[in-house]
Design a protein around this motif. Sequence first.
Motif, PDB file in Angstrom:
ATOM      1  N   ALA A   4       9.836  42.696  -3.121  1.00  0.00           N
ATOM      2  CA  ALA A   4      10.666  41.508  -2.906  1.00  0.00           C
ATOM      3  C   ALA A   4      10.186  40.686  -1.724  1.00  0.00           C
ATOM      4  O   ALA A   4      10.429  39.470  -1.654  1.00  0.00           O
ATOM      5  N   ASP A   5       9.487  41.335  -0.804  1.00  0.00           N
ATOM      6  CA  ASP A   5       8.963  40.646   0.371  1.00  0.00           C
ATOM      7  C   ASP A   5       7.495  40.269   0.224  1.00  0.00           C
ATOM      8  O   ASP A   5       6.853  39.866   1.199  1.00  0.00           O
ATOM      9  N   GLY A   6       6.962  40.397  -0.979  1.00  0.00           N
ATOM     10  CA  GLY A   6       5.581  40.009  -1.230  1.00  0.00           C
ATOM     11  C   GLY A   6       4.565  41.101  -0.965  1.00  0.00           C
ATOM     12  O   GLY A   6       3.351  40.837  -1.006  1.00  0.00           O
ATOM     13  N   PRO A  22      -7.844  42.664  -3.844  1.00  0.00           N
ATOM     14  CA  PRO A  22      -8.414  41.834  -2.780  1.00  0.00           C
ATOM     15  C   PRO A  22      -7.341  40.955  -2.141  1.00  0.00           C
ATOM     16  O   PRO A  22      -6.586  40.273  -2.840  1.00  0.00           O
ATOM     17  N   GLY A  23      -7.260  41.024  -0.829  1.00  0.00           N
ATOM     18  CA  GLY A  23      -6.278  40.229  -0.121  1.00  0.00           C
ATOM     19  C   GLY A  23      -4.868  40.783  -0.154  1.00  0.00           C
ATOM     20  O   GLY A  23      -3.959  40.154   0.394  1.00  0.00           O
ATOM     21  N   GLY A  24      -4.666  41.948  -0.772  1.00  0.00           N
ATOM     22  CA  GLY A  24      -3.335  42.517  -0.908  1.00  0.00           C
ATOM     23  C   GLY A  24      -2.758  42.987   0.420  1.00  0.00           C
ATOM     24  O   GLY A  24      -3.485  43.448   1.308  1.00  0.00           O
ATOM     25  N   ASN A  25      -1.437  42.875   0.524  1.00  0.00           N
ATOM     26  CA  ASN A  25      -0.717  43.338   1.706  1.00  0.00           C
ATOM     27  C   ASN A  25       0.173  44.503   1.283  1.00  0.00           C
ATOM     28  O   ASN A  25       1.049  44.349   0.415  1.00  0.00           O
ATOM     29  N   TYR A  26      -0.014  45.681   1.905  1.00  0.00           N
ATOM     30  CA  TYR A  26       0.647  46.909   1.467  1.00  0.00           C
ATOM     31  C   TYR A  26       1.847  47.292   2.326  1.00  0.00           C
ATOM     32  O   TYR A  26       2.385  48.381   2.176  1.00  0.00           O
ATOM     33  N   GLY A  27       2.263  46.371   3.206  1.00  0.00           N
ATOM     34  CA  GLY A  27       3.591  46.452   3.769  1.00  0.00           C
ATOM     35  C   GLY A  27       3.791  47.131   5.092  1.00  0.00           C
ATOM     36  O   GLY A  27       4.811  46.901   5.754  1.00  0.00           O
ATOM     37  N   TRP A  28       2.854  47.996   5.524  1.00  0.00           N
ATOM     38  CA  TRP A  28       3.071  48.706   6.778  1.00  0.00           C
ATOM     39  C   TRP A  28       3.002  47.724   7.960  1.00  0.00           C
ATOM     40  O   TRP A  28       2.157  46.835   7.932  1.00  0.00           O
ATOM     41  N   PRO A  29       3.868  47.816   8.970  1.00  0.00           N
ATOM     42  CA  PRO A  29       4.875  48.848   9.201  1.00  0.00           C
ATOM     43  C   PRO A  29       6.262  48.504   8.672  1.00  0.00           C
ATOM     44  O   PRO A  29       7.221  49.230   8.958  1.00  0.00           O
ATOM     45  N   TYR A  30       6.389  47.427   7.893  1.00  0.00           N
ATOM     46  CA  TYR A  30       7.707  47.028   7.409  1.00  0.00           C
ATOM     47  C   TYR A  30       8.189  47.901   6.264  1.00  0.00           C
ATOM     48  O   TYR A  30       9.402  48.049   6.074  1.00  0.00           O
ATOM     49  N   VAL A  31       7.249  48.462   5.502  1.00  0.00           N
ATOM     50  CA  VAL A  31       7.604  49.278   4.341  1.00  0.00           C
ATOM     51  C   VAL A  31       6.794  50.563   4.366  1.00  0.00           C
ATOM     52  O   VAL A  31       5.583  50.536   4.618  1.00  0.00           O
ATOM     53  N   GLU A  32       7.466  51.691   4.130  1.00  0.00           N
ATOM     54  CA  GLU A  32       6.810  52.976   3.940  1.00  0.00           C
ATOM     55  C   GLU A  32       7.229  53.482   2.568  1.00  0.00           C
ATOM     56  O   GLU A  32       8.415  53.709   2.322  1.00  0.00           O
ATOM     57  N   GLY A  33       6.271  53.630   1.641  1.00  0.00           N
ATOM     58  CA  GLY A  33       6.618  53.960   0.269  1.00  0.00           C
ATOM     59  C   GLY A  33       6.901  52.695  -0.526  1.00  0.00           C
ATOM     60  O   GLY A  33       6.302  51.642  -0.299  1.00  0.00           O
ATOM     61  N   THR A  34       7.834  52.784  -1.471  1.00  0.00           N
ATOM     62  CA  THR A  34       8.136  51.647  -2.345  1.00  0.00           C
ATOM     63  C   THR A  34       9.259  50.798  -1.760  1.00  0.00           C
ATOM     64  O   THR A  34       9.930  51.184  -0.810  1.00  0.00           O
ATOM     65  N   GLY A  35       9.432  49.620  -2.373  1.00  0.00           N
ATOM     66  CA  GLY A  35      10.541  48.763  -1.998  1.00  0.00           C
ATOM     67  C   GLY A  35      10.152  47.484  -1.313  1.00  0.00           C
ATOM     68  O   GLY A  35      11.017  46.766  -0.816  1.00  0.00           O
ATOM     69  N   GLY A  36       8.855  47.154  -1.305  1.00  0.00           N
ATOM     70  CA  GLY A  36       8.430  45.972  -0.589  1.00  0.00           C
ATOM     71  C   GLY A  36       8.086  44.783  -1.447  1.00  0.00           C
ATOM     72  O   GLY A  36       7.727  43.725  -0.923  1.00  0.00           O
TER      73      GLY A  36
END
Length: 379
Positions: free
Chosen positions: A282-284, A266-280
């Motif tokens: 560190a940016d929360g 709940p409330g999670g941010n999955y990174g798109w469009p800054y991240v595609e796949g893993t590696g996000g």
Amino acid sequence: MSPRRRSAASTAGLGLAAALTLAGCAAPEQPTEQSPSPSRTPLESATPTPSPTPTPTPTPPPVTPRTVASGLDAPWSMALRDETVFVSERDTARILEVGPDGDTRVVDTVEGVVHSDEGGLLGLAIDGDDLYVYSTARDGNRVQRYPISGAPGSFRLGEPDAVIDGMPAGTHHNGGRIAFGPDGMLYIANGDTSDEPASQDPDSLAGKILRIAPDGTIPADNPDPDSAVYSLGHRNVQGFAWAEDGTMFASEFGRNYRDELNVIEPGGNYGWPYVEGTGGEADGFIDPVQTWPTDAASPSGIAIVNDTIVIANLRGRVLRAVPVSDPSTSTELSDDYGRLRDVTVGPDGTLFVLTNNTDGRGSPAEGDDRIVSLAVPQS
């Protein structure tokens, strides 16, 4: 922009071994009914000779794989009500009824559907006597609720009631999956509709997973009690499923690098469009639990069957199994049927897989598109 709201099914589970034994399709047939237990001979005296207790005849397993229904036109979603399977067709806007004997009939045609490359009549979900329908209309994506009446073979849909409408829509990336979670709430995937920055905008419903009550109101325990947004930073989610402990998994299309399987918080941010796949992280952002190359996946509908996530893949043309206990691993189960759009547990206890070869991107075989029944071995 807030949508107008007025006014529920979810994935099911049965036994699944680590792999499925698959063969060619056979003609539709009904599951074999259980044979009655042998009757006993009445006692003829007070001191009869003991005889062994008869062993009941076991129910023969369904003969699989088999074609449950064929001749479907760009089908998109399946929803089960007892022994009936409701199927949506993206481009015709028809809702079909498939009975246990494989007979298929048109239940209704949804009015006001606007077809595009990836828009049209998409997800279905059932809550009691109501069918929930996701579609693209001129004013945006919407979910409508239709009362179901009648009986198998003659079901009818009543007048629709808008549950949520005015969601962003586009030619591509409309999401489209809807499902009821174990909490009784309706979860809705709306893609980024090719407006990538909107996925990070909390005031936009594009690039989000939404959570609303069956009547369209916003649950008080949403991350923001004034918003339908449940999670954000998504590109194009097309599958939901819940594990026995309530963990929510979602499949998601990447752009040209990695497709994803995510655990939704709940409330999670999955990174798109800054991240595609893993590696996000560190940016929360929340990293996926597994990724695949985009040319090997395009994960669409998913189901959880006895602690195994089963995923229908389009571009990868494969059915995959991912253990809930170790979602970083996967096994390919079948690559025999072309593009696969949806998967669920059928009314006969087998795995029902919906092919998607007639949508303009596949190579249809004779009889496509179809629902294929595959064996679900007991563990």
